[in-house]
Design a protein around this motif. Structure first.
Motif, PDB file in Angstrom:
ATOM      1  N   HIS A   1       4.389  -2.327 -14.858  1.00 12.37           N
ATOM      2  CA  HIS A   1       5.463  -1.580 -15.513  1.00 12.37           C
ATOM      3  C   HIS A   1       5.586  -1.987 -16.981  1.00 12.37           C
ATOM      4  O   HIS A   1       5.787  -1.143 -17.854  1.00 12.37           O
ATOM      5  N   ALA A   2       5.431  -3.276 -17.254  1.00  8.16           N
ATOM      6  CA  ALA A   2       5.601  -3.785 -18.620  1.00  8.16           C
ATOM      7  C   ALA A   2       4.556  -3.239 -19.588  1.00  8.16           C
ATOM      8  O   ALA A   2       4.845  -3.046 -20.771  1.00  8.16           O
ATOM      9  N   VAL A   3       3.336  -3.005 -19.093  1.00  4.08           N
ATOM     10  CA  VAL A   3       2.268  -2.526 -19.982  1.00  4.08           C
ATOM     11  C   VAL A   3       2.056  -1.025 -19.865  1.00  4.08           C
ATOM     12  O   VAL A   3       1.090  -0.480 -20.394  1.00  4.08           O
ATOM     13  N   GLY A   4       2.970  -0.342 -19.160  1.00 10.15           N
ATOM     14  CA  GLY A   4       2.912   1.115 -19.100  1.00 10.15           C
ATOM     15  C   GLY A   4       1.953   1.683 -18.084  1.00 10.15           C
ATOM     16  O   GLY A   4       1.585   2.862 -18.160  1.00 10.15           O
ATOM     17  N   ALA A   5       1.544   0.886 -17.100  1.00  4.90           N
ATOM     18  CA  ALA A   5       0.644   1.368 -16.053  1.00  4.90           C
ATOM     19  C   ALA A   5       1.457   1.806 -14.843  1.00  4.90           C
ATOM     20  O   ALA A   5       2.551   1.288 -14.604  1.00  4.90           O
ATOM     21  N   PRO A   6       0.946   2.757 -14.062  1.00  3.32           N
ATOM     22  CA  PRO A   6       1.669   3.181 -12.850  1.00  3.32           C
ATOM     23  C   PRO A   6       1.856   1.998 -11.905  1.00  3.32           C
ATOM     24  O   PRO A   6       0.943   1.200 -11.722  1.00  3.32           O
ATOM     25  N   ALA A   7       3.020   1.904 -11.321  1.00  5.30           N
ATOM     26  CA  ALA A   7       3.306   0.791 -10.408  1.00  5.30           C
ATOM     27  C   ALA A   7       3.913   1.323  -9.129  1.00  5.30           C
ATOM     28  O   ALA A   7       4.809   2.170  -9.162  1.00  5.30           O
ATOM     29  N   SER A   8       3.414   0.846  -8.009  1.00  9.27           N
ATOM     30  CA  SER A   8       3.964   1.255  -6.717  1.00  9.27           C
ATOM     31  C   SER A   8       5.283   0.539  -6.465  1.00  9.27           C
ATOM     32  O   SER A   8       5.570  -0.506  -7.060  1.00  9.27           O
ATOM     33  N   GLU A   9       6.075   1.103  -5.562  1.00 13.42           N
ATOM     34  CA  GLU A   9       7.332   0.456  -5.194  1.00 13.42           C
ATOM     35  C   GLU A   9       7.040  -0.778  -4.334  1.00 13.42           C
ATOM     36  O   GLU A   9       6.027  -0.832  -3.645  1.00 13.42           O
ATOM     37  N   PRO A  10       7.913  -1.762  -4.379  1.00  7.71           N
ATOM     38  CA  PRO A  10       7.733  -2.921  -3.492  1.00  7.71           C
ATOM     39  C   PRO A  10       7.712  -2.461  -2.036  1.00  7.71           C
ATOM     40  O   PRO A  10       8.382  -1.507  -1.668  1.00  7.71           O
ATOM     41  N   PRO A  11       6.914  -3.115  -1.182  1.00  8.54           N
ATOM     42  CA  PRO A  11       6.845  -2.700   0.225  1.00  8.54           C
ATOM     43  C   PRO A  11       8.194  -2.840   0.912  1.00  8.54           C
ATOM     44  O   PRO A  11       8.969  -3.749   0.604  1.00  8.54           O
ATOM     45  N   GLN A  12       8.468  -1.911   1.835  1.00  8.41           N
ATOM     46  CA  GLN A  12       9.758  -1.939   2.520  1.00  8.41           C
ATOM     47  C   GLN A  12       9.887  -3.161   3.421  1.00  8.41           C
ATOM     48  O   GLN A  12      10.923  -3.814   3.460  1.00  8.41           O
ATOM     49  N   TYR A  13       8.807  -3.469   4.148  1.00 12.14           N
ATOM     50  CA  TYR A  13       8.847  -4.591   5.078  1.00 12.14           C
ATOM     51  C   TYR A  13       7.788  -5.625   4.695  1.00 12.14           C
ATOM     52  O   TYR A  13       6.608  -5.297   4.572  1.00 12.14           O
ATOM     53  N   PHE A  14       8.207  -6.833   4.509  1.00 19.19           N
ATOM     54  CA  PHE A  14       7.288  -7.932   4.202  1.00 19.19           C
ATOM     55  C   PHE A  14       7.544  -9.074   5.185  1.00 19.19           C
ATOM     56  O   PHE A  14       8.650  -9.215   5.712  1.00 19.19           O
ATOM     57  N   PRO A  15       6.528  -9.865   5.462  1.00 15.63           N
ATOM     58  CA  PRO A  15       6.713 -10.966   6.408  1.00 15.63           C
ATOM     59  C   PRO A  15       7.398 -12.156   5.749  1.00 15.63           C
ATOM     60  O   PRO A  15       7.137 -12.465   4.589  1.00 15.63           O
ATOM     61  N   TYR A  16       8.260 -12.787   6.499  1.00 16.85           N
ATOM     62  CA  TYR A  16       8.931 -14.012   6.033  1.00 16.85           C
ATOM     63  C   TYR A  16       8.431 -15.155   6.901  1.00 16.85           C
ATOM     64  O   TYR A  16       8.512 -15.089   8.125  1.00 16.85           O
ATOM     65  N   GLY A  17       7.895 -16.181   6.269  1.00 14.60           N
ATOM     66  CA  GLY A  17       7.362 -17.312   7.017  1.00 14.60           C
ATOM     67  C   GLY A  17       8.116 -18.598   6.717  1.00 14.60           C
ATOM     68  O   GLY A  17       8.382 -18.912   5.560  1.00 14.60           O
ATOM     69  N   ILE A  18       8.481 -19.314   7.754  1.00 16.69           N
ATOM     70  CA  ILE A  18       9.108 -20.629   7.619  1.00 16.69           C
ATOM     71  C   ILE A  18       8.164 -21.631   8.276  1.00 16.69           C
ATOM     72  O   ILE A  18       7.925 -21.574   9.492  1.00 16.69           O
ATOM     73  N   TYR A  19       7.604 -22.520   7.463  1.00 18.18           N
ATOM     74  CA  TYR A  19       6.574 -23.438   7.958  1.00 18.18           C
ATOM     75  C   TYR A  19       7.194 -24.719   8.503  1.00 18.18           C
ATOM     76  O   TYR A  19       6.878 -25.821   8.073  1.00 18.18           O
ATOM     77  N   ALA A  20       8.091 -24.524   9.443  1.00 16.84           N
ATOM     78  CA  ALA A  20       8.679 -25.660  10.153  1.00 16.84           C
ATOM     79  C   ALA A  20       7.745 -26.033  11.293  1.00 16.84           C
ATOM     80  O   ALA A  20       6.659 -25.495  11.443  1.00 16.84           O
ATOM     81  N   VAL A  21       8.168 -26.981  12.097  1.00 14.63           N
ATOM     82  CA  VAL A  21       7.442 -27.334  13.322  1.00 14.63           C
ATOM     83  C   VAL A  21       8.416 -27.119  14.480  1.00 14.63           C
ATOM     84  O   VAL A  21       9.298 -27.942  14.690  1.00 14.63           O
ATOM     85  N   PRO A  22       8.356 -25.984  15.190  1.00 12.81           N
ATOM     86  CA  PRO A  22       7.349 -24.927  15.133  1.00 12.81           C
ATOM     87  C   PRO A  22       7.615 -23.923  14.012  1.00 12.81           C
ATOM     88  O   PRO A  22       8.710 -23.881  13.451  1.00 12.81           O
ATOM     89  N   GLU A  23       6.577 -23.126  13.718  1.00  6.40           N
ATOM     90  CA  GLU A  23       6.696 -22.089  12.697  1.00  6.40           C
ATOM     91  C   GLU A  23       7.623 -20.970  13.167  1.00  6.40           C
ATOM     92  O   GLU A  23       7.773 -20.714  14.356  1.00  6.40           O
ATOM     93  N   ILE A  24       8.231 -20.302  12.166  1.00  6.53           N
ATOM     94  CA  ILE A  24       9.003 -19.080  12.426  1.00  6.53           C
ATOM     95  C   ILE A  24       8.481 -18.023  11.472  1.00  6.53           C
ATOM     96  O   ILE A  24       8.257 -18.301  10.290  1.00  6.53           O
ATOM     97  N   SER A  25       8.280 -16.810  11.968  1.00  3.78           N
ATOM     98  CA  SER A  25       7.911 -15.725  11.071  1.00  3.78           C
ATOM     99  C   SER A  25       8.540 -14.436  11.571  1.00  3.78           C
ATOM    100  O   SER A  25       8.668 -14.223  12.789  1.00  3.78           O
TER     101      SER A  25
END
Length: 489
Positions: A332-356
């Motif tokens: 966007h800053a340099v004037g190029a076409p930019a897609s919208e941020p994805p609606q759903y993204f994964p969230y990862g918590i690297y605990a023991v045990p992991e959560i995602s």
């Protein structure tokens, strides 16, 4: 004074992705990094160090094999802080080398120094050798990251009372640890040291932890932590921290309870590292935690040619999402076409045990009034889980009863941060419960949990095809027959 198309302040995930994206669009780019080496918080004190520490702790402690060989099993009997650090230093060196090569290959210029605004388009940079220079740009991206929140009433000493950055420099593995704050960082480090058999207590002023995670997943996670003798104290604030005559840390809680431990880790939040930028000169103002407000689609601040991305803009504060924010902001800053941020993204918590997790939680689905059904699979139901000796681990999927579409996937257990991407793909492609019951998953794998959970939901929903697909040798024989026929033709 040198002028650039884009100046990036900070070389963390958002900054480096933005710089390389702009360079690939044949724009002149300068990256300013005040740390000793490029990489930002993610490489040096955050994402990479904590995940490397986790992997080292699980390997040396033999944690993954205790299901077979008992709780006393250890690969290395006496694990030192040097053991934990050795692998960390190798990993960090590799990360920095890769990043420096990427900058060089894409002709991204970078300098070491501290930057501050003199006007909305100009930055004064005090280099590490004391030289002061001025640079200007058509657009500027602020990706300065965050640092640990350090309230004045906490007597940090860098040894016994520490923040999450200082944890990486400890001289020995503590026998007991109190973690103040049950956020992502606090819980990750608390569970890592618990796996090293450190006696861990977590103190959190809220009545629960990880409120943005599906409640059923948090309940399962909490049970696992308490089952291995971690103490979780909710609804209490820390009134006072001091050291007694024996060098032990003494903590007074708001209910007058007194806790003692060898080390205290204060991990109650982070601050945007914006205080040295002289934001008023650029017409900007940060909030009380040093964060910047941006347009969620373009990542522009209130000054249109100044952008911000990464942890400095707040939630979700993930390396993965920060990279995408930086890429979109740069385009966007340099004037190029930019897609919208994805609606759903994964969230990862690297605990023991992991959560995602990815998509809507059950609480969010209820709040929106969506008729739904859930499907549950336990890792112990899979053959791969038996092979790995897993007696814990849970995968949960939420489906719309009306459309049968997947609404959310939530996982706690070994490999959760890898497994979640199957659910993420189906979620973003608007797939339904039928995908999971009609498709074949490698056997034996933990990914089979998707089929088990899919069948669980399918059976509960009572709609769709007249005959339910079977998850037995019958379906496998049918699929193999099709494959053999295709191969022979």
């Amino acid at each position: 004074m040198n002028h650039y198309d884009l100046i990036v302040v900070g070389s963390g995930p958002a900054g480096r992705r933005a710089a390389i994206q702009a360079a690939k669009l044949e724009k002149s780019v300068l990256v300013i990094e005040r740390g000793r080496r490029v990489g930002g918080v993610s490489v040096h004190t955050g994402t990479i160090p904590s995940k490397t520490l986790r992997e080292t702790a699980l390997n040396l402690s033999g944690w993954r094999e205790r299901g077979f060989y008992g709780q006393s099993y250890r690969v290395k009997q006496d694990i030192s802080a040097d053991d934990l650090r050795r692998r960390l230093l190798i990993t960090l060196d590799h990360e920095v080398e890769v990043l420096e090569h990427q900058f060089s290959r894409n002709r991204v210029q970078h300098i070491r120094g501290t930057a501050k605004f003199t006007d909305p388009n100009t930055l004064e940079v005090e280099k590490t050798d004391g030289e002061v220079m001025h640079v200007s740009a058509t657009s500027i991206l602020l990706s300065v990251g965050t640092r640990p929140y350090r309230p004045t009433n906490i007597p940090f000493d860098g040894a016994a009372i520490i923040d999450s950055d200082e944890l990486l420099e400890i001289k020995q593995v503590p026998r007991s640890l109190i973690v103040v704050g049950a956020g992502v960082i606090g819980i990750e480090y608390a569970t890592i040291f618990s796996a090293l058999d450190t006696q861990v207590t977590v103190v959190e002023p809220r009545q629960s932890m990880l409120d943005f995670i599906d409640k059923e997943i948090v309940e399962d996670f909490t049970y696992q932590l308490r089952d291995r003798n971690m103490k979780l104290i909710f609804g209490q604030t820390v009134e006072k921290i001091e050291k007694d005559e024996n060098g032990k840390c003494r903590i007074e809680l708001s209910n007058h309870r007194v806790l003692q431990s060898e080390t205290v880790l204060f991990a109650a939040g982070r601050m945007g590292a914006t205080d040295t930028l002289n934001l008023p000169a650029a017409g900007l103002e940060a909030d009380s935690r040093g964060r910047l407000k941006v347009d969620p689609e373009t990542f522009q601040t209130s000054v249109p040619h100044i952008y911000a991305a990464g942890d400095v803009v707040g939630f979700p504060s993930l390396a993965s999402t920060s990279m995408e924010q930086g890429r979109i902001a740069a385009r966007h800053a340099v004037g190029a076409p930019a897609s919208e941020p994805p609606q759903y993204f994964p969230y990862g918590i690297y605990a023991v045990p992991e959560i995602s997790t990815c998509g809507l939680t059950e609480e969010e689905v209820i709040e929106r009034g969506i008729p739904y059904e859930t499907g549950i699979a336990h890792f112990r139901e899979t053959s791969r889980g038996h092979i790995m000796g897993l007696d814990t681990g849970l995968l949960k999927m939420i489906f719309s009863r009306k459309t049968r579409r997947l609404l959310g996937v939530h996982i706690v257990g070994e490999g959760a941060t890898e497994l979640v991407h199957i659910g993420q793909a189906v979620l973003n492609l608007k797939g339904t419960v039928d995908y999971f019951v009609e498709n074949t998953f490698n056997y034996p794998t933990l990914a089979e949990a998707y089929k088990i959970a899919g069948l669980d939901a399918w059976n509960r929903m009572g709609e769709g095809p007249k005959e339910a697909p079977v998850a037995t040798g019958e379906s496998l024989d049918k699929n193999l027959g099709v494959m053999k026929k295709a191969a022979s033709s």
